[in-house]
Design a protein around this motif. Structure first.
Motif, PDB file in Angstrom:
ATOM      1  N   PHE A   1      -4.925   6.401  -2.983  1.00  0.00           N
ATOM      2  CA  PHE A   1      -4.549   6.666  -1.592  1.00  0.00           C
ATOM      3  C   PHE A   1      -3.049   6.428  -1.414  1.00  0.00           C
TER       4      PHE A   1
ATOM      5  N   ASP B   1      -2.276  -7.030   3.160  1.00  0.00           N
ATOM      6  CA  ASP B   1      -1.278  -6.103   3.653  1.00  0.00           C
ATOM      7  C   ASP B   1      -0.286  -5.819   2.528  1.00  0.00           C
TER       8      ASP B   1
ATOM      9  N   PHE C   1       0.717   6.098  -1.219  1.00  0.00           N
ATOM     10  CA  PHE C   1       1.821   6.529  -2.077  1.00  0.00           C
ATOM     11  C   PHE C   1       1.465   6.539  -3.570  1.00  0.00           C
TER      12      PHE C   1
ATOM     13  N   HIS D   1      -0.325  -4.362  -7.623  1.00  0.00           N
ATOM     14  CA  HIS D   1       0.060  -5.455  -6.735  1.00  0.00           C
ATOM     15  C   HIS D   1      -1.163  -6.093  -6.086  1.00  0.00           C
TER      16      HIS D   1
ATOM     17  N   PHE E   1       5.695  -2.283  -5.339  1.00  0.00           N
ATOM     18  CA  PHE E   1       4.690  -2.555  -4.319  1.00  0.00           C
ATOM     19  C   PHE E   1       4.524  -4.063  -4.232  1.00  0.00           C
TER      20      PHE E   1
HETATM   21  P1  IMP Z   1      -1.350  -1.462   4.590  1.00  0.00           P
HETATM   22  O1  IMP Z   1      -0.668  -1.734   5.896  1.00  0.00           O
HETATM   23  O2  IMP Z   1      -1.543  -2.661   3.755  1.00  0.00           O
HETATM   24  O3  IMP Z   1      -2.621  -0.686   4.750  1.00  0.00           O
HETATM   25  O4  IMP Z   1      -0.423  -0.561   3.703  1.00  0.00           O
HETATM   26  C1  IMP Z   1       0.652   0.141   4.225  1.00  0.00           C
HETATM   27  C2  IMP Z   1       0.809   1.452   3.547  1.00  0.00           C
HETATM   28  O5  IMP Z   1       1.338   1.226   2.253  1.00  0.00           O
HETATM   29  C3  IMP Z   1      -0.454   2.249   3.371  1.00  0.00           C
HETATM   30  O6  IMP Z   1      -0.662   3.124   4.436  1.00  0.00           O
HETATM   31  C4  IMP Z   1      -0.165   3.042   2.134  1.00  0.00           C
HETATM   32  O7  IMP Z   1       0.469   4.224   2.477  1.00  0.00           O
HETATM   33  C5  IMP Z   1       0.794   2.151   1.371  1.00  0.00           C
HETATM   34  N1  IMP Z   1       0.085   1.424   0.320  1.00  0.00           N
HETATM   35  C6  IMP Z   1      -0.351   0.151   0.321  1.00  0.00           C
HETATM   36  N2  IMP Z   1      -0.963  -0.146  -0.832  1.00  0.00           N
HETATM   37  C7  IMP Z   1      -0.927   0.979  -1.561  1.00  0.00           C
HETATM   38  C8  IMP Z   1      -1.418   1.319  -2.843  1.00  0.00           C
HETATM   39  O8  IMP Z   1      -2.061   0.536  -3.556  1.00  0.00           O
HETATM   40  N3  IMP Z   1      -1.167   2.566  -3.255  1.00  0.00           N
HETATM   41  C9  IMP Z   1      -0.480   3.474  -2.505  1.00  0.00           C
HETATM   42  N4  IMP Z   1      -0.025   3.228  -1.303  1.00  0.00           N
HETATM   43  C10 IMP Z   1      -0.249   1.979  -0.832  1.00  0.00           C
END
Ligand code: IMP
Length: 187
Positions: free
Chosen positions: A143, A67, A145, A172, A109
């Motif tokens: 994907f 996450d 941000f 990250h 991040f």
């Molecule tokens: P998740 O809950 O771990 O899937 O991540 C939450 C949100 O953070 C995702 O919907 C993305 O919009 C953003 N996010 C997480 N990791 C990345 C990344 O590596 N690049 C860009 N956005 C990220």
């Protein structure tokens, strides 16, 4: 025989990033498209733990989940643990609008990888990358941000202007996954 990890995610970008990192450690990885609970919590560790426990319950396998969140300093860490919801609602453009008159573009991040075996407690691994929010979207890769985040050591490119290999040098997620893989190969 080499090791195998089961990565529970519905996000193929995350899976490909993980596959790349795990190959450095000769760990094969399978993508488990199991839908896990994503609780709302102010701490991404709690979100990762809940998701790992739920995935183990559903699959009865040792599971890796991850996450992550984007934490913007001038917005007191927003969207942070709410990154997924914010991405789905106001998206990249919404965040750029919030940042319109803000000079302080610092952000990071943070990724939490949680590994859990059946009947055991999850173990967590962290990764963090410092960077900046750019003023306009740039790039088509990746994907979330990625088009608005540039890591401090990335030569000014956004993650979305990098291929997977280059993003994995800074990201990250790659850091957290490497921390996990270093531990996992010794198990
Ligand atoms: P998740 O809950 O771990 O899937 O991540 C939450 C949100 O953070 C995702 O919907 C993305 O919009 C953003 N996010 C997480 N990791 C990345 C990344 O590596 N690049 C860009 N956005 C990220």
């Amino acid at each position: 025989m080499g090791k195998v990890a089961f990565f529970a995610t519905g996000n193929v970008h995350k899976f490909n990033e993980a596959r790349f990192v795990f190959s450095e450690f000769k760990v094969a990885v399978a993508m488990l498209k199991v839908k896990t609970v994503e609780i709302q919590d102010s701490d991404i560790e709690n979100i990762a733990v809940a998701s790992a426990l739920d995935a183990v319950k559903k699959c009865s396998l040792p599971i890796v989940v991850e996450d992550a969140g984007l934490f913007i300093r001038a917005l007191n860490g927003f969207p942070g643990p709410y990154s997924s919801y914010v991405f789905q609602t106001i998206g990249v453009n919404g965040v750029l609008k919030l940042m319109k008159d803000i000079d302080d573009r610092e952000a990071y991040f943070h990724s939490v990888v949680a590994f859990c075996r059946p009947r055991e407690k999850p173990i967590m691994f962290h990764g963090k990358v410092e960077g900046r929010i750019v003023h306009e979207e740039r790039g088509d890769e990746g994907f979330g941000f990625d088009p608005i985040f540039t890591p401090l050591k990335g030569g000014g490119k956004t993650f979305a202007e990098m291929g997977l290999e280059e993003k994995n040098r800074f990201s990250h997620r790659a850091l957290a996954l490497r921390n996990f893989a270093e531990w996992y190969i010794r198990q």
